[in-house]
Enzyme design. Sequence first.
Site, mmCIF file in Angstrom:
data_model
loop_
_atom_site.group_PDB
_atom_site.id
_atom_site.type_symbol
_atom_site.label_atom_id
_atom_site.label_comp_id
_atom_site.label_asym_id
_atom_site.label_seq_id
_atom_site.Cartn_x
_atom_site.Cartn_y
_atom_site.Cartn_z
ATOM 1 N N HIS A 28 3.078 -31.176 -26.021
ATOM 2 C CA HIS A 28 1.481 -30.764 -25.944
ATOM 3 C C HIS A 28 0.786 -30.086 -26.963
ATOM 4 O O HIS A 28 0.979 -28.944 -27.315
ATOM 5 C CB HIS A 28 1.369 -29.878 -24.609
ATOM 6 C CG HIS A 28 2.009 -30.194 -23.265
ATOM 7 N ND1 HIS A 28 3.340 -30.422 -23.201
ATOM 8 C CD2 HIS A 28 1.521 -30.689 -22.201
ATOM 9 C CE1 HIS A 28 3.602 -30.687 -21.973
ATOM 10 N NE2 HIS A 28 2.208 -31.002 -21.316
ATOM 11 N N HIS A 68 3.450 -24.805 -21.647
ATOM 12 C CA HIS A 68 3.437 -26.276 -22.013
ATOM 13 C C HIS A 68 2.782 -26.079 -23.629
ATOM 14 O O HIS A 68 3.535 -27.027 -24.386
ATOM 15 C CB HIS A 68 2.329 -27.106 -21.457
ATOM 16 C CG HIS A 68 1.000 -26.659 -21.135
ATOM 17 N ND1 HIS A 68 0.666 -25.626 -20.190
ATOM 18 C CD2 HIS A 68 0.009 -26.912 -22.259
ATOM 19 C CE1 HIS A 68 -0.723 -25.506 -20.464
ATOM 20 N NE2 HIS A 68 -1.038 -26.079 -21.519
ATOM 21 N N GLY A 117 6.053 -22.028 -17.955
ATOM 22 C CA GLY A 117 5.831 -23.377 -17.544
ATOM 23 C C GLY A 117 5.257 -23.637 -16.305
ATOM 24 O O GLY A 117 4.314 -24.354 -16.413
ATOM 25 N N LEU A 119 2.614 -22.835 -14.361
ATOM 26 C CA LEU A 119 1.581 -22.014 -14.627
ATOM 27 C C LEU A 119 1.097 -20.842 -13.767
ATOM 28 O O LEU A 119 1.470 -21.022 -12.453
ATOM 29 C CB LEU A 119 0.141 -23.031 -14.600
ATOM 30 C CG LEU A 119 0.364 -23.983 -15.657
ATOM 31 C CD1 LEU A 119 -0.903 -25.132 -15.493
ATOM 32 C CD2 LEU A 119 0.482 -23.701 -17.042
ATOM 33 N N ASP A 155 -6.331 -22.541 -17.987
ATOM 34 C CA ASP A 155 -7.215 -23.047 -16.877
ATOM 35 C C ASP A 155 -6.200 -22.991 -15.700
ATOM 36 O O ASP A 155 -6.563 -22.593 -14.617
ATOM 37 C CB ASP A 155 -7.808 -24.209 -17.196
ATOM 38 C CG ASP A 155 -9.355 -24.015 -17.918
ATOM 39 O OD1 ASP A 155 -10.085 -23.337 -17.644
ATOM 40 O OD2 ASP A 155 -9.205 -24.410 -19.145
ATOM 41 N N ILE A 187 -10.891 -28.024 -20.466
ATOM 42 C CA ILE A 187 -9.921 -29.308 -20.130
ATOM 43 C C ILE A 187 -8.675 -28.850 -19.457
ATOM 44 O O ILE A 187 -7.768 -27.935 -19.621
ATOM 45 C CB ILE A 187 -9.676 -29.906 -21.806
ATOM 46 C CG1 ILE A 187 -10.964 -30.450 -22.331
ATOM 47 C CG2 ILE A 187 -8.807 -31.207 -21.249
ATOM 48 C CD1 ILE A 187 -11.423 -31.590 -21.743
ATOM 49 N N HIS A 260 -4.057 -33.025 -24.574
ATOM 50 C CA HIS A 260 -3.372 -32.059 -23.637
ATOM 51 C C HIS A 260 -1.627 -32.356 -23.930
ATOM 52 O O HIS A 260 -1.301 -31.339 -24.339
ATOM 53 C CB HIS A 260 -3.920 -32.065 -22.278
ATOM 54 C CG HIS A 260 -2.906 -31.046 -21.447
ATOM 55 N ND1 HIS A 260 -3.339 -29.861 -21.384
ATOM 56 C CD2 HIS A 260 -1.939 -31.603 -20.891
ATOM 57 C CE1 HIS A 260 -2.350 -29.309 -20.617
ATOM 58 N NE2 HIS A 260 -1.490 -30.250 -20.160
ATOM 59 N N SER A 382 7.958 -3.325 8.614
ATOM 60 C CA SER A 382 8.880 -4.329 9.121
ATOM 61 C C SER A 382 10.104 -4.618 8.364
ATOM 62 O O SER A 382 11.396 -4.672 8.664
ATOM 63 C CB SER A 382 8.084 -5.581 9.349
ATOM 64 O OG SER A 382 7.142 -5.403 10.209
ATOM 65 N N GLU A 408 2.957 -12.408 -1.884
ATOM 66 C CA GLU A 408 4.497 -12.846 -1.911
ATOM 67 C C GLU A 408 4.563 -13.312 -3.214
ATOM 68 O O GLU A 408 5.592 -12.970 -3.791
ATOM 69 C CB GLU A 408 4.993 -13.703 -0.901
ATOM 70 C CG GLU A 408 5.116 -12.878 0.589
ATOM 71 C CD GLU A 408 3.588 -13.239 1.211
ATOM 72 O OE1 GLU A 408 3.478 -12.837 2.700
ATOM 73 O OE2 GLU A 408 2.854 -14.009 0.678
ATOM 74 N N ASP A 466 7.215 -13.835 17.817
ATOM 75 C CA ASP A 466 5.884 -14.604 16.926
ATOM 76 C C ASP A 466 6.296 -16.081 16.757
ATOM 77 O O ASP A 466 5.591 -16.747 16.510
ATOM 78 C CB ASP A 466 6.496 -13.879 15.728
ATOM 79 C CG ASP A 466 5.706 -12.546 15.507
ATOM 80 O OD1 ASP A 466 4.789 -12.236 16.538
ATOM 81 O OD2 ASP A 466 5.865 -11.810 14.731
ATOM 82 N N HIS A 470 7.066 -18.313 12.528
ATOM 83 C CA HIS A 470 7.456 -17.036 11.951
ATOM 84 C C HIS A 470 8.961 -16.975 11.840
ATOM 85 O O HIS A 470 9.703 -16.316 11.038
ATOM 86 C CB HIS A 470 7.103 -15.579 12.230
ATOM 87 C CG HIS A 470 5.724 -15.387 11.955
ATOM 88 N ND1 HIS A 470 4.706 -16.152 12.002
ATOM 89 C CD2 HIS A 470 4.957 -14.353 11.383
ATOM 90 C CE1 HIS A 470 3.416 -15.835 11.627
ATOM 91 N NE2 HIS A 470 3.812 -14.253 11.387
#
Length: 663
Positions: A28, A68, A117, A119, A155, A187, A260, A382, A408, A466, A470
């Site tokens: 890249h 990248h 890597g 993203l 981005d 881009i 890119h 919990s 998470e 649940d 779950h």
Amino acid sequence: MAVPAVRELANCVRVLAMDAVERAASGHPGMPLGMADAATVLFTRFLKYDAAAPEWPDRDRFILSNGHGSMLQYALLHLTGYEGMDLEQLRNFRQLGSRTPGHPEHGETPGVEVTTGPLGQGLGAGVGMALAERLLAAELGDDLVDHRTWVFAGDGCLMEGVGQEAMSLAGHLGLGKLIVVFDDNAITIDGATSLSRSEDVRAKAAACGWRVLEADGHDPDSIAAAYAAAIEPGEAPVFINLATVIGWGAPTKRGTAGVHGTPLGAEEVERTRQELGWEHGPFEIPAPLLEAWRAAGRQGAAAREAWEGRWAALPEERRREGERRLAGRLPLGFAERAREFCAGLVAAPQAVATRKASQTALDFLVAELPELVGGSADLTGSNLTQAKGMEPCGRDGAGRYVHYGVREFAMAAAMNGLALHGGLLPYGGTFLVFSDYARNAIRLAAMMRLRAVYVLTHDSIGLGEDGPTHQPVEHLAALRAIPGLRVFRPADAVETFECWLLALAEDAGPSVLALTRQGVPQLRAEDYPVNRCAAGAYVLAEPDRARDLTILATGSEVALALEAAKELEADGVAAAVVSMPCWELFEEQEQKHRESVLGAAPRLAVEAAGKFGWSRYVADERRDVVGIDGFGVSAPAADAYRHFGITAADIAARGRELARGAD
């Protein structure tokens, strides 16, 4: 000799990056060409580092979240003089055995702080590193811990959910020494970002509590002004919106998606050299420019030496404790005290959920290990992850418990940063079913061999009402499939403590503790001088004659297996019961030992989860596993177990068929 201009130094980065990508016919080039000016200003004027001492604890951390563009970082590491990063490594970019893999890999390349890597994960790890700096500064003092975490992000890092989670968390925590430099080149691979995004990222960052600055990414003075403002003391993390042109310098491909992730091509490389005024051949850096870069790599030496003097002047006990923690060693006498605690658990049996047993273990461990930093993704009550005396992390650096919120993925990514920083051992909790949200960060932890513990509770249909949304079914198999990840599913309070000890061992990588919501009886009534779970599996009950059957079980189903074995004994079937808290550790044992545990008799596996993977231990995964073929059900736990035929009576019936079928 005149000091080279920033643009000349930046062009060194540009040509090395495009030459390496061209030679590899892969990579890249666009991001390194576009971010070379920003990187040059940072590494020559603002970043606190010493290329000769890449492990200096008080260095600034630099993370290339948009990994990248790895040739940007490899060029910088070569130019500044990191050992082992000679030109041959750049020539072998993306080749087998080189220190320059396609994306930055921690542990493979000196100076790479974190594997990136995927993203957004570098941004998440940066949150953890900045948090680690603040926690340790509060503990050890600003004279010993005073550094920043710089993150280059693109981005894609901000589009990914983990990036948004991390931005929100960092703003809430007020991590004032975290600086994100956003490569705003408009881009992505598909084309202009307007195809897929229309929000104002600057307003979004501000809304998350960040201080927002702007700069022209190709004006060194503008960049330097933004960096200078960013390092001013403050409680808000800093977001620098850097307006750049992807592929800057490439005359026909700059500003396009075509630059890119595709080599420029020989003709465009030559035209780029002309555009830059670069009259030298591939991988050729003029001596004056290289020396200027090497001087930049040495500029932090005085600060490092001064820090080493302050460290050496510490009282001996404090210095040794700091060295222990930075080295990741456990305290002297810890093993003996843990052994006594385990003996106490055996002597006072308790029928509790293994999540509760984990909390009991944590009460002991947190008191023993000041490096433990815990947390939960909004499930503290919990997961039972907050030990006695643990206070929430505050903006003043006090507290060792992080309320990650319903994030998470960001939690797991931040845990990677906490582990990588040094001096701390992170653990974090959520439900096992939600490990899917965090999976990619757990995978990177395994790739980096980090010591991090994921406390994943509500580990089966045993969570009850649940229901199937779950109730984890496929999750144990999915986690066991990650190379280098140890998945522990303890059967009782004693096994839970033993598994915690294994997860925190000095040679441990990342570990999962899969823990029950429902209570389980204590099965271990005898005190052993060794950690039985360390073998991964062991014979919990052996018949007094040759085996007719071996029942393999994990977690809450071990108790059911013992009940079934008693029922079978009454029918004349000699059944052994093997507890298998950790497949990965069992596979590390010598073959002779594994064979002695598994035995030669027919085997039946029992686990309230999907059956996938058990074929390595039983003859027929469909026939010889008492488990679940579909998703769970919304029902009280006992009813759910009966519905799926996971009861002592069902196990005994299946075992009877297997044993008699072998006669």
